[in-house]
Design an enzyme around this catalytic site. Structure first.
Site, PDB file in Angstrom:
ATOM      1  N   GLY A  76      -5.192 -16.062 -13.347  1.00 15.87           N
ATOM      2  CA  GLY A  76      -4.340 -15.407 -12.351  1.00 15.87           C
ATOM      3  C   GLY A  76      -5.150 -15.257 -11.076  1.00 15.87           C
ATOM      4  N   GLU A 128       0.623 -13.037  -5.299  1.00 17.73           N
ATOM      5  CA  GLU A 128       0.025 -13.714  -4.129  1.00 17.73           C
ATOM      6  C   GLU A 128      -1.309 -13.059  -3.743  1.00 17.73           C
ATOM      7  OE1 GLU A 128       2.469 -15.182  -0.934  1.00 17.73           O
ATOM      8  OE2 GLU A 128       4.226 -15.154  -2.231  1.00 17.73           O
ATOM      9  N   GLN A 175      10.017  11.466  -4.125  1.00 14.00           N
ATOM     10  CA  GLN A 175       9.691  12.899  -4.230  1.00 14.00           C
ATOM     11  C   GLN A 175      10.687  13.742  -3.419  1.00 14.00           C
ATOM     12  OE1 GLN A 175       7.321  13.545  -6.299  1.00 14.00           O
ATOM     13  NE2 GLN A 175       6.925  15.726  -6.030  1.00 14.00           N
ATOM     14  N   GLU A 227      -7.123  -6.051  -4.595  1.00 11.83           N
ATOM     15  CA  GLU A 227      -8.582  -6.232  -4.729  1.00 11.83           C
ATOM     16  C   GLU A 227      -8.997  -7.610  -4.219  1.00 11.83           C
ATOM     17  OE1 GLU A 227      -6.487  -5.078  -6.916  1.00 11.83           O
ATOM     18  OE2 GLU A 227      -7.192  -3.038  -7.291  1.00 11.83           O
TER      19      GLU A 227
END
Ligand SMILES: Cc1cc2nc3c(=O)[nH]c(=O)nc-3n(C[C@H](O)[C@H](O)[C@H](O)COP(=O)(O)OP(=O)(O)OC[C@H]3O[C@@H](n4cnc5c(N)ncnc54)[C@H](O)[C@@H]3O)c2cc1C
Length: 393
Positions: A144, A375, A348, A379
């Protein structure tokens, strides 16, 4: 998604920014009107596959897919600002429509960049009109983020290639007519030994191994190649160039993921504003409470910052004709992370209603999650930005 009476559509104040000219303003207004028309809103989303096909056809009939694929084989240029405006607008209205639009571009970007004239002529008009659906098949179960670990292989066999292996997480998998497939051809180790190919859904040896269900339903599958024999003329670019082609394609479309995130976030803010103006509590409106105002202030500022980064990347590619690897990564990371926070805030503000199935903010909460992963996960974007900085500074 239906639009509450209090909302008329996305706010387009940012179209006055210097990134845009009159063609962008005209396109955004036209697409917004189209997204509100019966041609789009009457499409039943109960069956996701059928909905995707109908959305693609409607976008094709309206000429909007030209923005994702290039207007014609003689005018193949893709204007990143138009792609981003399309995704922002469609995401505001309907996440599945945004997905359907984006995949026509991502699924054929490599063909437009590196396909032969014959291949482009065979594929692009059908995808541009919405007759065919397209897919981009890079990821594998064990490859991946780490594309270099790719195992799916293509070996030359006379004037053909034979593909063996699997691809997974393939958007439009199962309903696409044409797949851009990346496979190991072994010219060199790692990413330098990968080539790109065009596979048609009816090629012998190609099959769908499994359909994948995700929290925001989209057509998604694992595809299988078993002695799948395709003509060598379906290779895109030179042998071993596949990774470069994949990255060039992603460079065009990565900023558009940021734009989709901006569209989702703007919709969440619009819903939150509308709700906060109406909801009574403690003898006032939710909007009168300062903690609410702080939340709204943060949401709006985050969205504008993400929008600026997004259109900066698109403008740099279109106008300055410069590489946008770093700028698109900054935009994708910031916009998707910001949108997640903005949408969470909106949920919320809605209280219990925010998590009720069928509420728009609940749907947005599910829609946004995958954008931080596909895509290139956040990170990975950080590493791309750092690598570019270290190269140039
Ligand atoms: C809804 C959806 C649609 C998709 N559509 C497509 C498609 O159409 N075509 C296609 O080819 N693929 C597609 N993908 C696959 C997607 O691109 C991959 O999921 C993504 O690249 C991450 O790969 P992975 O899932 O194997 O996670 P992994 O590679 O196992 O990564 C897991 C996590 O590790 C972290 N990470 C990554 N790199 C580093 C690092 N260097 N250091 C520290 N942490 C790190 C990140 O948080 C990452 O999310 C899709 C995925 C989803 C969820």
């Amino acid at each position: 998604m239906t639009i509450p009476a209090t909302l008329t559509g996305p706010s387009w104040d940012h179209l006055d920014w210097p990134f845009f000219d009159s063609s962008h303003r005209e396109f955004a207004t036209r697409l917004d009107a189209f997204a509100k028309s019966d041609a789009m809103t009457m499409i039943d989303h109960t069956d996701v596959d059928a909905a995707c096909r109908r959305l693609v056809r409607a976008l094709g009939d309206a000429g909007i897919l030209k923005v994702a694929t290039g207007a014609s084989e003689t005018d193949p240029l893709i204007d990143s600002r138009l792609v981003c405006l399309a995704r922002e607008t469609l995401a505001w209205h309907d996440g599945l429509a945004d997905f359907a639009f984006a995949m026509q571009g991502l699924g054929t970007g490599a063909i437009g960049l590196s396909g032969s004239a014959a291949l482009r002529a065979a594929v692009m008009p059908k995808v541009r009109s919405g007759e065919w659906l397209a897919a981009f098949a890079l990821s594998e179960k064990d490859a991946g983020s780490d594309v270099a670990a790719m195992a799916c292989a293509a070996r030359p066999d006379g004037d053909h290639y034979i593909l063996d292996g699997e691809k997974t997480w393939i958007s439009n998998g199962g309903i696409a007519d044409v797949y851009t497939v990346f496979a190991r051809t072994g010219e060199a180790p790692g990413t330098r030994g990968i080539s790109a190919f065009v596979v048609f859904a009816d090629d012998p040896g190609f099959s769908i191994a499994e359909r994948i269900d995700v929290i925001a339903p989209h057509p998604l599958a694992t595809t299988r190649f078993e002695s799948c024999r395709i003509p060598a003329s379906r290779r895109l670019g030179d042998p071993g160039e596949g990774f470069k082609i994949a990255m060039r394609t992603l460079d065009i479309f990565r900023a558009s993921v940021a734009a989709a995130a901006v569209g989702f976030a703007r919709r969440a803010l619009d819903e939150a504003l509308s709700h906060a103006r109406e909801r009574q509590m403690f003898g006032a409106k939710l909007a009168d409470l300062q903690l609410t105002q702080a939340a709204l202030g943060d949401m709006a500022t985050g969205i504008d910052a993400a929008t600026l980064l997004t259109y900066r990347a698109a403008w740099r590619r279109d106008v300055q004709k410069l590489s946008t690897t770093q700028e698109a990564a900054m935009a994708k990371m910031t916009a998707t992370e910001t949108a997640q926070t903005v949408i969470d805030r909106a949920v919320q503000l809605f209280g219990g209603r925010g998590v009720r199935t069928g509420e728009i903010v609940e749907k947005l909460y599910r829609e946004i999650r995958a954008l931080r992963i596909y895509e290139g996960a956040t990170e990975v974007q950080k590493l791309i930005i750092a690598r570019e900085l270290l190269k140039t500074k």
